[in-house]
Design a protein around this motif. Structure first.
Motif, short mmCIF file in Angstrom:
data_model
loop_
_atom_site.label_atom_id
_atom_site.label_comp_id
_atom_site.label_asym_id
_atom_site.label_seq_id
_atom_site.Cartn_x
_atom_site.Cartn_y
_atom_site.Cartn_z
N LEU A 58 0.83 -1.21 0.00
CA LEU A 58 0.00 0.00 0.00
C LEU A 58 0.86 1.26 0.00
O LEU A 58 0.56 2.24 -0.68
CB LEU A 58 -0.93 0.00 1.21
N HIS A 59 1.95 1.23 0.75
CA HIS A 59 2.80 2.42 0.87
C HIS A 59 3.66 2.66 -0.37
O HIS A 59 4.22 3.74 -0.52
CB HIS A 59 3.70 2.29 2.10
N ARG A 60 3.74 1.68 -1.26
CA ARG A 60 4.53 1.85 -2.48
C ARG A 60 3.73 2.49 -3.62
O ARG A 60 4.28 2.76 -4.69
CB ARG A 60 5.08 0.49 -2.95
N ALA A 104 -6.69 3.22 3.17
CA ALA A 104 -8.13 3.35 3.39
C ALA A 104 -8.70 2.09 4.02
O ALA A 104 -8.13 1.00 3.90
CB ALA A 104 -8.83 3.65 2.07
N THR A 105 -9.85 2.24 4.67
CA THR A 105 -10.46 1.13 5.41
C THR A 105 -10.91 -0.01 4.50
O THR A 105 -11.06 -1.14 4.97
CB THR A 105 -11.66 1.63 6.22
N ASP A 106 -11.13 0.26 3.21
CA ASP A 106 -11.57 -0.80 2.31
C ASP A 106 -10.40 -1.50 1.63
O ASP A 106 -10.60 -2.37 0.78
CB ASP A 106 -12.53 -0.25 1.25
N ARG A 136 -7.29 -13.51 10.83
CA ARG A 136 -8.31 -12.53 11.22
C ARG A 136 -7.70 -11.41 12.04
O ARG A 136 -8.06 -10.23 11.88
CB ARG A 136 -9.42 -13.24 11.99
N LEU A 137 -6.76 -11.75 12.94
CA LEU A 137 -6.09 -10.71 13.73
C LEU A 137 -5.27 -9.81 12.81
O LEU A 137 -5.24 -8.59 13.01
CB LEU A 137 -5.19 -11.35 14.78
N GLY A 138 -4.63 -10.39 11.80
CA GLY A 138 -3.86 -9.58 10.85
C GLY A 138 -4.73 -8.60 10.11
O GLY A 138 -4.34 -7.44 9.90
N VAL A 139 -5.92 -9.03 9.69
CA VAL A 139 -6.86 -8.13 9.01
C VAL A 139 -7.26 -6.99 9.94
O VAL A 139 -7.35 -5.82 9.53
CB VAL A 139 -8.09 -8.90 8.50
N ASP A 178 -6.86 -1.37 11.58
CA ASP A 178 -6.48 -0.40 12.60
C ASP A 178 -5.42 0.57 12.09
O ASP A 178 -5.41 1.75 12.44
CB ASP A 178 -5.93 -1.12 13.84
N HIS A 179 -4.54 0.06 11.24
CA HIS A 179 -3.48 0.93 10.70
C HIS A 179 -4.06 2.10 9.92
O HIS A 179 -3.46 3.18 9.90
CB HIS A 179 -2.55 0.10 9.79
N THR A 180 -5.19 1.90 9.27
CA THR A 180 -5.76 3.01 8.49
C THR A 180 -6.11 4.20 9.38
O THR A 180 -6.22 5.32 8.89
CB THR A 180 -7.03 2.54 7.73
#
Length: 478
Positions: free
Chosen positions: A281-283, A291-293, A315-318, A323-325
């Motif tokens: 995403l950061h690249r 974004a949340t989606d 599921r925890l990774g998702v 949360d990062h968003t």
């Protein structure tokens, strides 16, 4: 070993003994174990390779002892021209107008993706190369001797871990040249005319260290003195490997095959998958906030890079990515945010005679302010000393204080923790002498044992059960 077998007629056992007896220094035990198996796998694969088109007159290919190479001139614009040398290394064979190059791969090649540019480069060079008389690493230009060109070319890759192989190219010299022009020449011209610097892990072996403008010199960075010792490279990961078992560091630097299932727990795979997803995403260009989606579409099972996760950890990774968003660093007006994920930072500590290699999770600019954001995934938040918990954070603080990240720029250092209970972000004050002193203490503690060690011998014990190299280690307790 293969030279002894293919050129001198030794058996594998004789070659192994001869290599160990005549090596400049005693080979590391793990290397001996690996090479003995790799040679047998290579020979097994070589015996099973069959040409799609029979060789003329049923001739046999014979091994060639010298490398193949050629010299070319490229137009780089404005009337400029650059001389470029191309050399292929591997196992070389020829006979009756045929040339074959066998590329050695450390791991299996059963499911290895094809690199068409590499294949085209190799095929083109083999098709028209001369014989390299000078040593591979001698001062350029190379000494080349012309040789009769082949009529047909074949390029094969062999996986030394299991004897697997793939025929990458088989065709006429004309077909090899056409493939080179189509798939390799643009990249070769770019490389030949490139003037930029790419600091990274290989800088430790470069003779220009201390002079290169891309690698700042910061004496005393590690807090240890070793100017009289041979120059070495150090990173936090190599220091961690040394602490677990010095011999493991040897195996890593030799790029021996590793059994990743031994070292990768469910938690490790989840953390690496989250990092890989965020890196993608950061690249994006232009840089923009996550974004949340933009989360994995299948929460129960997903992958990022080479990391796959399933079940509870998936599921925890998702949840962590979502949360990062809320705390993503790449916020700001369009065009005013610049992102460099997984950026290598290289600094030369001339007092320690060590090339320090670090990798920043994210170096970014928002407006006129540069920052480093270290992102950590944790099962539960721990508010004890953050610098000790996350030595990457301590190294970032020291590098920032030493002006080693972004020359001439003050760089902020931030920590983002993604946990089961939610995201937490914070900033460390790189202008606070106490914070910097504490960070220096952590970095010195991580480096000094490695720096003072005269040898890298095995330290068998409980660590053997999770060591990815225990199959090659004669002292393994696993």
């Amino acid at each position: 070993m293969l030279d002894y077998v293919e050129h001198d007629g030794y058996s594998v056992g004789e070659a192994l003994q001869h290599w160990q007896r005549h090596a400049d220094r005693s080979p590391p035990p793990m290397l001996v174990g690996w090479v003995a198996k790799a040679v047998r796998h290579y020979l097994s694969a070589s015996a099973g390779i069959a040409w799609g088109q029979a060789l003329p007159d049923e001739s046999e290919l014979t091994p060639v002892s010298r490398n193949w190479g050629r010299r070319r001139q490229f137009d780089v614009g404005d009337g400029g021209e650059v001389t470029h040398e191309e050399v292929v290394s591997g196992r070389r064979f020829e006979g009756s107008g045929v040339r074959e190059l066998r590329l050695l791969r450390t791991r299996s090649v059963r499911d290895r993706a094809r690199d068409e540019a590499e294949i085209a480069l190799v095929a083109g060079v083999v098709a028209s190369a001369g014989v390299v008389l000078s040593g591979m690493w001698e001062k350029r230009p190379l000494a080349l001797r012309s040789a009769p060109g082949p009529h047909r070319v074949r390029v094969v890759e062999i996986g030394c871990s299991d004897g697997s192989y793939n025929v990458l190219f088989e065709g006429t010299t004309q077909q090899a040249h056409e493939k080179y022009r189509r798939d390799a020449e643009p990249a070769v011209v770019d490389a030949a005319s490139g003037i930029g610097y790419l600091p990274g892990p290989d800088c430790g072996g470069c003779d220009l260290i201390g002079l290169c403008p891309a690698v700042p010199v910061r004496p005393g960075l590690l807090g240890v003195d070793g100017s009289s010792l041979p120059r070495r490279s150090w990173s936090l990961s190599s220091g961690r490997s040394f602490d677990e078992c010095p011999a493991r560091l040897v195996a890593e630097r030799l790029f021996l095959p590793r059994e990743r299932t031994a070292e990768d727990s469910d938690y490790t795979r989840r953390g690496q998958a989250v990092h890989a997803w965020l890196e993608d995403l950061h690249r994006r260009e232009p840089a923009r906030t996550c974004a949340t989606d933009e989360i994995p579409p299948t929460p129960d099972e997903w992958s990022a890079g080479r990391w796959s996760v399933a079940g509870e950890q998936a599921r925890l990774g998702v949840q962590m990515i979502a949360d990062h968003t809320l705390t993503c660093a790449l916020r700001g007006p369009a065009g005013h945010v610049e992102a460099h994920p997984e950026l290598p930072v290289v600094v030369f500590d001339s007092k320690a005679n060590v090339v320090v290699v670090a990798k920043m999770d994210l170096l970014y600019r928002s407006g006129d302010v540069w920052s480093v954001r270290e992102t950590k995934t944790v099962s539960a938040l721990d508010e004890s000393d953050l610098l000790t918990q996350f030595p990457q954070l301590a190294l970032a603080v020291v590098l920032s204080a030493e002006d080693g990240i972004q020359a001439g720029e003050r760089v902020r250092v931030e920590l983002e923790r993604l946990s089961a209970s939610g995201p937490v972000t914070g900033e460390l004050d790189v202008d606070d002498p106490e914070v910097v002193a504490a960070a220096r203490t952590v970095v010195r503690a991580r480096a000094e044992a490695w720096h003072a060690s005269p040898s890298l011998t095995a330290k068998p014990g409980k660590v053997c059960t999770t060591c990815p190299f225990n199959q090659w280690c004669p002292e393994s307790k696993a």
